[in-house]
Enzyme design. Sequence first.
Site, PDB file in Angstrom:
ATOM      1  N   LYS A 105       0.885  -1.174   0.000  1.00 20.36           N
ATOM      2  CA  LYS A 105       0.000   0.000   0.000  1.00 20.36           C
ATOM      3  C   LYS A 105       0.914   1.212   0.000  1.00 20.36           C
ATOM      4  O   LYS A 105       1.425   1.612   1.055  1.00 20.36           O
ATOM      5  CB  LYS A 105      -0.893  -0.005   1.257  1.00 20.36           C
ATOM      6  CG  LYS A 105      -1.822   1.211   1.392  1.00 20.36           C
ATOM      7  CD  LYS A 105      -3.098   1.072   0.586  1.00 20.36           C
ATOM      8  CE  LYS A 105      -4.044   2.254   0.891  1.00 20.36           C
ATOM      9  NZ  LYS A 105      -5.330   2.167   0.176  1.00 20.36           N
ATOM     10  N   SER A 111     -18.541  -5.126  -4.640  1.00 21.28           N
ATOM     11  CA  SER A 111     -19.560  -5.650  -3.719  1.00 21.28           C
ATOM     12  C   SER A 111     -20.815  -5.995  -4.519  1.00 21.28           C
ATOM     13  O   SER A 111     -21.571  -5.100  -4.917  1.00 21.28           O
ATOM     14  CB  SER A 111     -19.875  -4.607  -2.641  1.00 21.28           C
ATOM     15  OG  SER A 111     -20.814  -5.133  -1.730  1.00 21.28           O
ATOM     16  N   PRO A 142     -18.808 -10.901  -3.476  1.00 21.75           N
ATOM     17  CA  PRO A 142     -20.178 -10.806  -2.934  1.00 21.75           C
ATOM     18  C   PRO A 142     -20.265  -9.821  -1.776  1.00 21.75           C
ATOM     19  O   PRO A 142     -19.344  -9.741  -0.950  1.00 21.75           O
ATOM     20  CB  PRO A 142     -20.496 -12.232  -2.482  1.00 21.75           C
ATOM     21  CG  PRO A 142     -19.221 -12.968  -2.458  1.00 21.75           C
ATOM     22  CD  PRO A 142     -18.238 -12.243  -3.299  1.00 21.75           C
TER      23      PRO A 142
HETATM   24  N1  LIG Z   1     -17.673  -7.105  -0.755  1.00 19.32           N
HETATM   25  C1  LIG Z   1     -17.823  -6.414   0.393  1.00 19.32           C
HETATM   26  N2  LIG Z   1     -18.594  -6.892   1.376  1.00 19.32           N
HETATM   27  C2  LIG Z   1     -18.732  -6.195   2.521  1.00 19.32           C
HETATM   28  N3  LIG Z   1     -18.187  -5.023   2.780  1.00 19.32           N
HETATM   29  C3  LIG Z   1     -17.405  -4.510   1.814  1.00 19.32           C
HETATM   30  C4  LIG Z   1     -17.170  -5.166   0.579  1.00 19.32           C
HETATM   31  N4  LIG Z   1     -16.337  -4.400  -0.153  1.00 19.32           N
HETATM   32  C5  LIG Z   1     -16.088  -3.324   0.590  1.00 19.32           C
HETATM   33  N5  LIG Z   1     -16.721  -3.375   1.761  1.00 19.32           N
HETATM   34  C6  LIG Z   1     -16.710  -2.398   2.854  1.00 19.32           C
HETATM   35  O1  LIG Z   1     -16.794  -1.110   2.290  1.00 19.32           O
HETATM   36  C7  LIG Z   1     -15.844  -0.249   2.931  1.00 19.32           C
HETATM   37  C8  LIG Z   1     -14.861   0.240   1.877  1.00 19.32           C
HETATM   38  O2  LIG Z   1     -14.231  -0.874   1.308  1.00 19.32           O
HETATM   39  P1  LIG Z   1     -12.672  -0.802   1.027  1.00 19.32           P
HETATM   40  O3  LIG Z   1     -11.939  -0.426   2.263  1.00 19.32           O
HETATM   41  O4  LIG Z   1     -12.279  -2.080   0.361  1.00 19.32           O
HETATM   42  O5  LIG Z   1     -12.633   0.437   0.004  1.00 19.32           O
HETATM   43  P2  LIG Z   1     -11.338   0.964  -0.727  1.00 19.32           P
HETATM   44  O6  LIG Z   1     -11.703   1.153  -2.148  1.00 19.32           O
HETATM   45  O7  LIG Z   1     -10.192   0.060  -0.419  1.00 19.32           O
HETATM   46  O8  LIG Z   1     -11.082   2.418  -0.044  1.00 19.32           O
HETATM   47  P3  LIG Z   1      -9.692   3.237   0.027  1.00 19.32           P
HETATM   48  O9  LIG Z   1      -9.717   4.182  -1.137  1.00 19.32           O
HETATM   49  O10 LIG Z   1      -9.777   3.903   1.350  1.00 19.32           O
HETATM   50  O11 LIG Z   1      -8.556   2.263  -0.022  1.00 19.32           O
HETATM   51  C9  LIG Z   1     -15.150  -1.052   4.019  1.00 19.32           C
HETATM   52  O12 LIG Z   1     -15.792  -0.810   5.260  1.00 19.32           O
HETATM   53  C10 LIG Z   1     -15.369  -2.480   3.582  1.00 19.32           C
HETATM   54  O13 LIG Z   1     -15.444  -3.371   4.689  1.00 19.32           O
HETATM   55 MG   LIG Z   2      -8.517   0.375   0.583  1.00 14.66          MG
END
Ligand SMILES: Nc1ncnc2c1ncn2[C@@H]1O[C@H](COP(=O)(O)OP(=O)(O)OP(=O)(O)O)[C@@H](O)[C@H]1O
Ligand SMILES: [Mg+2]
Length: 238
Positions: free
Chosen positions: A36, A168, A197
């Site tokens: 990261k 998702s 999912p």
């Molecule tokens: N498939 C999923 N099922 C359940 N919750 C999800 C799923 N994908 C993402 N989330 C939830 O949505 C939120 C954002 O997801 P995530 O952290 O993966 O986003 P990101 O794109 O990595 O954001 P960032 O730009 O901060 O890195 C988190 O709380 C995560 O747990």
């Molecule tokens: Mg992230």
Amino acid sequence: MRLVITGTSTDVGKTVATAALAAAAIGAGASVAVCKPAQTGVGPGEPGDLAEVSRLSGVTATAESYRYRDPLAPDRAARREGAPFADLSTMLSAVSEFDDRDLVLVEGAGGVLVRLAPDITILEVAAGLDAPLVVVAAAGLGTLNHTELTVRAIRAAGLECAGIVIGSWPDEPDLAQRCNLEDLPLVTGVPIVGRIPAGAGSLDRQRFGARAPEWFDAGWLSRLVVHPKSADAGDRAH
Ligand SMILES: Nc1ncnc2c1ncn2[C@@H]1O[C@H](COP(=O)(O)OP(=O)(O)OP(=O)(O)O)[C@@H](O)[C@H]1O
Ligand SMILES: [Mg+2]
Ligand SMILES: C[C@H](N)[C@H](N)CCCCCC(=O)O
């Protein structure tokens, strides 16, 4: 192989998708590392995206290059705390430390054009790594525009978009979500190679690892996981 994970925005599911890819690759016998380059929104010692990836996939080979407290784009967060901006060679070197792994996943911050530093986006990181990018996209209405804009930015930078992963995917998709399965590849020219999912992020590691392979196109995944380079590179199937 190195693969950069970007997305159409923040909170679209890049971290969960990165964890799923890592888990699936480990399940296929590959050694995996996850980087990261720039984490924001967390203070010193607090768990960031890599902690979530490790929790879900079991990967222990990880590297975070820069961390800033405010939940903002990294360049602005750096300015606000008077911290050094992210340096490209530092971020690239952190990834190169894992060249002995079969697969190194590199997660961006926010969407593809977010400034990691005033003149650096995840595109410059991908170019420096000579790595393709996967775009994590939302499932529903509005994603066609965001995803095509993201893919166009990747192509305009002379880089390859290796696939779209829906971050998702709901149990009961609505009309737009169902149509997007056909229209996302149609408007971008990029295949959907995975669907995570909804709720996957709340699975425990054992269930997450067991199910992750089924969330991706099998052929695509097999091409991603080159034959393991060495037996002792760590982070293989548990
Ligand atoms: N498939 C999923 N099922 C359940 N919750 C999800 C799923 N994908 C993402 N989330 C939830 O949505 C939120 C954002 O997801 P995530 O952290 O993966 O986003 P990101 O794109 O990595 O954001 P960032 O730009 O901060 O890195 C988190 O709380 C995560 O747990
Ligand atoms: Mg992230
Ligand atoms: C704080 C958040 N979780 C990400 N790490 C950073 C997202 C920056 C988004 C900037 C923007 O596109 O407006």
